[in-house]
Enzyme design. Structure first.
Site, PDB file in Angstrom:
ATOM      1  N   GLN A 110       0.833  -1.204   0.000  1.00 46.20           N
ATOM      2  CA  GLN A 110       0.000   0.000   0.000  1.00 46.20           C
ATOM      3  C   GLN A 110       0.869   1.256   0.000  1.00 46.20           C
ATOM      4  O   GLN A 110       1.272   1.761   1.042  1.00 46.20           O
ATOM      5  CB  GLN A 110      -0.941  -0.004   1.216  1.00 46.20           C
ATOM      6  CG  GLN A 110      -1.955   1.101   1.115  1.00 46.20           C
ATOM      7  CD  GLN A 110      -3.019   0.997   2.177  1.00 46.20           C
ATOM      8  OE1 GLN A 110      -2.990   0.134   3.039  1.00 46.20           O
ATOM      9  NE2 GLN A 110      -3.960   1.898   2.115  1.00 46.20           N
ATOM     10  N   PHE A 111       1.130   1.769  -1.199  1.00 48.45           N
ATOM     11  CA  PHE A 111       1.975   2.956  -1.325  1.00 48.45           C
ATOM     12  C   PHE A 111       1.336   4.185  -0.692  1.00 48.45           C
ATOM     13  O   PHE A 111       2.026   5.128  -0.305  1.00 48.45           O
ATOM     14  CB  PHE A 111       2.323   3.230  -2.796  1.00 48.45           C
ATOM     15  CG  PHE A 111       1.230   3.881  -3.592  1.00 48.45           C
ATOM     16  CD1 PHE A 111       1.194   5.261  -3.735  1.00 48.45           C
ATOM     17  CD2 PHE A 111       0.240   3.122  -4.197  1.00 48.45           C
ATOM     18  CE1 PHE A 111       0.186   5.867  -4.472  1.00 48.45           C
ATOM     19  CE2 PHE A 111      -0.768   3.713  -4.929  1.00 48.45           C
ATOM     20  CZ  PHE A 111      -0.798   5.103  -5.065  1.00 48.45           C
ATOM     21  N   THR A 112       0.021   4.191  -0.526  1.00 46.21           N
ATOM     22  CA  THR A 112      -0.650   5.370   0.038  1.00 46.21           C
ATOM     23  C   THR A 112      -0.271   5.616   1.497  1.00 46.21           C
ATOM     24  O   THR A 112      -0.517   6.707   2.012  1.00 46.21           O
ATOM     25  CB  THR A 112      -2.182   5.262  -0.097  1.00 46.21           C
ATOM     26  OG1 THR A 112      -2.642   4.110   0.600  1.00 46.21           O
ATOM     27  CG2 THR A 112      -2.593   5.208  -1.565  1.00 46.21           C
TER      28      THR A 112
END
Length: 145
Positions: A78-80
């Protein structure tokens, strides 16, 4: 690396309406890879996740690890998690590692967790995933290497 670690009961992950992964109980780990992260960060992250004592023992105290309770891990890239919202209302993701390198470290982290003797299921890197998660406690830990 930055992780949000949540203790869960039955959790499923789907992509395009097809169930990809399911765990009966254990941990959902949302993992973000930062620019500059290395294999050493992945090693430290896997070691911490495997040893984190956030499951209750017979006395109701959080004293057991996911391995000790025979739980599983659902590891989700999850890059967010690296979103910076300090300026304006649209997050900046400049701290997130490029996809090729991020995926490599995500996969390496999964391998290291498996080497600890923990069953690890995964999401699909870069996909639009739908996760049905039944939080337990709730218990949520944020950890950064």
């Amino acid at each position: 690396m930055r992780a949000v670690i949540q203790r869960v009961r039955k959790t499923t992950l789907s992509v395009d309406g097809i169930q990809i992964s399911e765990i009966p109980f254990g941990l959902v780990v949302y993992l973000g890879v930062k620019v500059g992260d290395t294999e050493k960060n992945a090693q430290a992250m896997a070691k911490k996740i495997a040893a984190l004592r956030i499951f209750e023992d017979g006395n109701g105290k959080m004293n057991l690890s996911v391995k000790e309770v025979y739980g599983e891990i659902l590891l989700v890239s999850q890059f967010t998690l690296l979103g910076d919202c300090s300026h304006g209302n649209r997050p900046s993701f400049v701290e997130a590692e490029r996809p090729e390198r991020a995926n490599s470290l995500y996969e390496y982290t999964a391998t290291l967790l498996r080497e600890c003797g923990i069953a690890v299921k995964q999401g699909v890197f870069g996909a639009d995933m739908k996760i049905q998660q039944f939080n337990d406690g709730p218990v949520t830990i944020i950890y950064e290497t």
